[in-house]
Design a protein around this motif. Structure first.
Motif, PDB file in Angstrom:
ATOM      1  N   ASP A 112       6.648  14.362  -9.603  1.00 25.92           N
ATOM      2  CA  ASP A 112       5.552  15.046  -8.916  1.00 25.92           C
ATOM      3  C   ASP A 112       5.358  14.553  -7.483  1.00 25.92           C
ATOM      4  OD1 ASP A 112       5.082  16.493 -11.211  1.00 25.92           O
ATOM      5  OD2 ASP A 112       3.378  15.275 -11.871  1.00 25.92           O
ATOM      6  N   LEU A 113       5.580  13.248  -7.282  1.00 26.52           N
ATOM      7  CA  LEU A 113       5.298  12.646  -5.979  1.00 26.52           C
ATOM      8  C   LEU A 113       6.533  12.514  -5.091  1.00 26.52           C
ATOM      9  CD1 LEU A 113       2.859   9.823  -7.175  1.00 26.52           C
ATOM     10  CD2 LEU A 113       2.255  11.976  -6.046  1.00 26.52           C
ATOM     11  N   GLY A 114       7.710  12.771  -5.638  1.00 26.43           N
ATOM     12  CA  GLY A 114       8.926  12.684  -4.854  1.00 26.43           C
ATOM     13  C   GLY A 114       9.379  11.274  -4.565  1.00 26.43           C
ATOM     14  N   ILE A 115       9.111  10.337  -5.510  1.00 30.44           N
ATOM     15  CA  ILE A 115       9.555   8.950  -5.337  1.00 30.44           C
ATOM     16  C   ILE A 115      10.602   8.617  -6.386  1.00 30.44           C
ATOM     17  CG2 ILE A 115       7.371   8.233  -4.295  1.00 30.44           C
ATOM     18  CD1 ILE A 115       6.584   7.001  -6.993  1.00 30.44           C
ATOM     19  N   GLU A 116      11.203   7.443  -6.258  1.00 33.26           N
ATOM     20  CA  GLU A 116      12.257   7.010  -7.164  1.00 33.26           C
ATOM     21  C   GLU A 116      11.651   6.320  -8.387  1.00 33.26           C
ATOM     22  OE1 GLU A 116      16.252   4.129  -7.027  1.00 33.26           O
ATOM     23  OE2 GLU A 116      15.070   4.497  -5.206  1.00 33.26           O
ATOM     24  N   HIS A 117      12.299   6.482  -9.548  1.00 31.29           N
ATOM     25  CA  HIS A 117      11.834   5.838 -10.779  1.00 31.29           C
ATOM     26  C   HIS A 117      13.020   5.273 -11.543  1.00 31.29           C
ATOM     27  CE1 HIS A 117      11.233   6.236 -15.269  1.00 31.29           C
ATOM     28  NE2 HIS A 117      10.444   5.242 -14.936  1.00 31.29           N
ATOM     29  N   GLU A 118      12.811   4.098 -12.146  1.00 28.30           N
ATOM     30  CA  GLU A 118      13.806   3.503 -13.043  1.00 28.30           C
ATOM     31  C   GLU A 118      13.097   2.830 -14.201  1.00 28.30           C
ATOM     32  OE1 GLU A 118      17.414   0.154 -13.100  1.00 28.30           O
ATOM     33  OE2 GLU A 118      16.437   0.694 -11.205  1.00 28.30           O
ATOM     34  N   PHE A 119      13.546   3.108 -15.420  1.00 30.61           N
ATOM     35  CA  PHE A 119      13.040   2.441 -16.611  1.00 30.61           C
ATOM     36  C   PHE A 119      13.899   1.217 -16.884  1.00 30.61           C
ATOM     37  CE2 PHE A 119      13.375   2.117 -21.385  1.00 30.61           C
ATOM     38  CZ  PHE A 119      12.158   1.484 -21.566  1.00 30.61           C
ATOM     39  N   ILE A 120      13.264   0.080 -17.124  1.00 33.80           N
ATOM     40  CA  ILE A 120      13.963  -1.162 -17.461  1.00 33.80           C
ATOM     41  C   ILE A 120      13.505  -1.598 -18.842  1.00 33.80           C
ATOM     42  CG2 ILE A 120      14.397  -3.560 -16.843  1.00 33.80           C
ATOM     43  CD1 ILE A 120      13.834  -2.817 -13.933  1.00 33.80           C
ATOM     44  N   ASP A 121      14.423  -1.615 -19.776  1.00 33.89           N
ATOM     45  CA  ASP A 121      14.087  -1.988 -21.156  1.00 33.89           C
ATOM     46  C   ASP A 121      14.452  -3.453 -21.370  1.00 33.89           C
ATOM     47  OD1 ASP A 121      13.339  -1.861 -23.799  1.00 33.89           O
ATOM     48  OD2 ASP A 121      15.199  -0.956 -24.491  1.00 33.89           O
ATOM     49  N   ILE A 122      13.433  -4.296 -21.468  1.00 38.33           N
ATOM     50  CA  ILE A 122      13.639  -5.716 -21.772  1.00 38.33           C
ATOM     51  C   ILE A 122      13.707  -5.853 -23.285  1.00 38.33           C
ATOM     52  CG2 ILE A 122      12.725  -8.047 -21.544  1.00 38.33           C
ATOM     53  CD1 ILE A 122      13.548  -6.748 -18.868  1.00 38.33           C
ATOM     54  N   ALA A 166       5.954   7.632 -16.136  1.00 38.44           N
ATOM     55  CA  ALA A 166       6.419   7.240 -14.801  1.00 38.44           C
ATOM     56  C   ALA A 166       7.402   8.256 -14.241  1.00 38.44           C
ATOM     57  CB  ALA A 166       7.058   5.857 -14.864  1.00 38.44           C
ATOM     58  N   GLY A 167       8.246   8.804 -15.104  1.00 35.04           N
ATOM     59  CA  GLY A 167       9.193   9.817 -14.660  1.00 35.04           C
ATOM     60  C   GLY A 167       8.493  11.070 -14.169  1.00 35.04           C
ATOM     61  N   GLN A 168       7.428  11.474 -14.863  1.00 32.81           N
ATOM     62  CA  GLN A 168       6.656  12.641 -14.442  1.00 32.81           C
ATOM     63  C   GLN A 168       5.970  12.383 -13.103  1.00 32.81           C
ATOM     64  OE1 GLN A 168       6.247  15.823 -16.250  1.00 32.81           O
ATOM     65  NE2 GLN A 168       5.753  16.174 -14.097  1.00 32.81           N
ATOM     66  N   LEU A 169       5.366  11.200 -12.981  1.00 34.60           N
ATOM     67  CA  LEU A 169       4.705  10.852 -11.721  1.00 34.60           C
ATOM     68  C   LEU A 169       5.700  10.833 -10.561  1.00 34.60           C
ATOM     69  CD1 LEU A 169       2.409   7.967 -13.013  1.00 34.60           C
ATOM     70  CD2 LEU A 169       1.636  10.198 -12.169  1.00 34.60           C
ATOM     71  N   ALA A 170       6.859  10.239 -10.800  1.00 32.99           N
ATOM     72  CA  ALA A 170       7.875  10.152  -9.746  1.00 32.99           C
ATOM     73  C   ALA A 170       8.348  11.540  -9.326  1.00 32.99           C
ATOM     74  CB  ALA A 170       9.055   9.312 -10.230  1.00 32.99           C
ATOM     75  N   GLN A 212       0.791  -1.230   0.000  1.00 35.76           N
ATOM     76  CA  GLN A 212       0.000   0.000   0.000  1.00 35.76           C
ATOM     77  C   GLN A 212       0.823   1.279   0.000  1.00 35.76           C
ATOM     78  OE1 GLN A 212      -3.498   0.073  -0.411  1.00 35.76           O
ATOM     79  NE2 GLN A 212      -2.829  -1.976  -1.027  1.00 35.76           N
ATOM     80  N   THR A 213       2.141   1.176  -0.023  1.00 39.53           N
ATOM     81  CA  THR A 213       2.996   2.349  -0.160  1.00 39.53           C
ATOM     82  C   THR A 213       3.991   2.110  -1.290  1.00 39.53           C
ATOM     83  OG1 THR A 213       4.543   1.518   1.510  1.00 39.53           O
ATOM     84  CG2 THR A 213       2.805   3.036   2.260  1.00 39.53           C
ATOM     85  N   VAL A 214       4.378   3.199  -1.950  1.00 38.69           N
ATOM     86  CA  VAL A 214       5.301   3.110  -3.083  1.00 38.69           C
ATOM     87  C   VAL A 214       6.433   4.108  -2.888  1.00 38.69           C
ATOM     88  CG1 VAL A 214       5.571   3.356  -5.582  1.00 38.69           C
ATOM     89  CG2 VAL A 214       3.432   2.439  -4.638  1.00 38.69           C
ATOM     90  N   GLY A 215       7.648   3.579  -2.840  1.00 35.52           N
ATOM     91  CA  GLY A 215       8.831   4.430  -2.782  1.00 35.52           C
ATOM     92  C   GLY A 215       9.649   4.357  -4.043  1.00 35.52           C
ATOM     93  N   LYS A 216       9.522   3.226  -4.760  1.00 39.26           N
ATOM     94  CA  LYS A 216      10.232   3.066  -6.031  1.00 39.26           C
ATOM     95  C   LYS A 216       9.289   2.528  -7.079  1.00 39.26           C
ATOM     96  CE  LYS A 216      14.242   1.364  -8.451  1.00 39.26           C
ATOM     97  NZ  LYS A 216      15.644   0.898  -8.376  1.00 39.26           N
TER      98      LYS A 216
END
Length: 253
Positions: free
Chosen positions: A239-249, A233-237, A35-39
C-alpha cells in the motif's frame, strides 16, 4: 522510496484497529526510531536475533506479533529487555507490535492465515458473540481421520505436531486458535466441533480433551503464528510502496 514513520504507524493502526482490544501489552509503535521508513522487516517475536537480522538487512522498522512491555512483567529496562531495546535505539530502528489485533484480523491475521494454509473454511469466531473474535471454527475441505488431519497440519507447517486422538470420530468441523490458546478447548467443544487445534498444550489439556470427546492438536506456538505478521507487513508495504522482508527466526516451541 521512503514514507514517514507516522504514516506507517497510522496505516497499521487503521488496518488492525488496536483500540478495539483489551490486550496484555501496548499495541502499535513500541520503540521509536528514525522518522522515515523505506524497508520494513516482519517477524514473529522481537528477539535479539530478529533485531540483529533486521540491522544486517538495513531495515528502518520491524513489525512483530510478540513485542515488549507485557502486563505483570518487571517494567525496568535492564538485562535482556535492556539489551534488546538498546540495540534498536542504537540502530535507530522502530518496533511496531500487534498482539490480539494481529490474531483477530479476518483475512491477514494469524488465525485467518493458518486457516488458508490448512484449507479450512471459516464459519465463525471461537467466541461467537464477540465483535472481534480470537480464533475461529469451520470445516475441512473433506472428511478426514484424526491422523490424516494431523498429517496435513504437519505437512503445511513443516513440523511434527502433538495429536491426542480421542476415539475414531472422523473430523469434519474444526476449531482453532494460534499460539498459547489451549484454554479455549472447552469453548471449542461447546461449538460441537470434532477437533481443536492450537499452538501449545498443558498437562490438563489432554485430560480435558479425553473427557470432552474431542481430538486435540498442539502444532507449536511459533509455527502457528508465522503467517500473520508477514501478511500484515506485506499489505502495508504494498500500500505504501516500501520494501518488506519476513525473517523467520527458528523456534521449536
Amino acid at each position: 522510496m521512503s514514507v514517514p514513520l507516522s504514516l506507517l504507524v497510522a496505516e497499521a493502526n487503521r488496518l488492525l484497529q488496536p483500540e478495539n482490544f483489551q490486550d496484555y501489552c501496548p499495541n502499535g509503535l513500541q520503540v521509536e526510531g528514525r522518522q522515515t521508513v523505506g524497508k520494513l522487516v516482519s517477524g514473529v517475536t522481537a528477539s535479539l536475533a530478529l533485531i540483529d537480522a533486521a540491522i544486517e538487512r538495513e531495515a528502518d522498522a520491524i513489525l512483530v506479533h510478540h513485542g515488549y512491555f507485557w502486563r505483570g512483567e518487571d517494567p525496568c529496562i535492564s538485562g535482556m529487555k535492556g539489551q534488546r531495546i538498546r540495540r534498536l535505539l542504537q540502530a535507530d530502528i522502530s518496533l511496531l507490535a500487534y498482539h490480539l489485533p494481529l490474531d483477530a484480523h479476518p483475512t491477514l491475521g494469524n488465525n485467518a492465515q493458518l486457516a488458508e494454509r490448512l484449507g479450512l473454511l471459516v464459519e465463525g469466531g471461537l467466541q461467537p458473540e464477540a465483535t472481534f473474535p480470537i480464533g475461529n471454527y469451520g470445516r475441512c475441505a473433506r472428511t478426514l481421520s484424526a491422523a490424516e488431519f494431523a498429517g496435513q497440519v504437519e505437512k503445511s507447517l513443516g513440523r511434527k505436531v502433538l495429536l491426542e486422538e480421542v476415539g475414531d470420530r472422523p473430523i469434519e468441523r474444526v476449531a482453532w486458535c494460534t499460539g498459547g490458546a489451549q484454554g479455549y478447548l472447552t469453548q471449542a467443544a461447546v461449538l460441537g466441533v470434532d477437533c481443536y487445534l492450537t499452538g501449545e498444550v498443558s498437562e490438563q489439556t489432554i485430560h480435558e480433551a479425553r473427557e470432552l470427546g474431542l481430538h486435540f492438536i498442539a502444532a507449536g506456538h511459533h509455527a502457528t503464528e508465522r503467517y500473520g505478521a508477514p501478511a500484515v507487513a506485506g499489505q502495508l508495504a504494498a500500500d505504501l510502496g516500501i520494501e518488506h522482508e519476513f525473517i523467520d527466526i527458528d523456534n521449536p516451541a
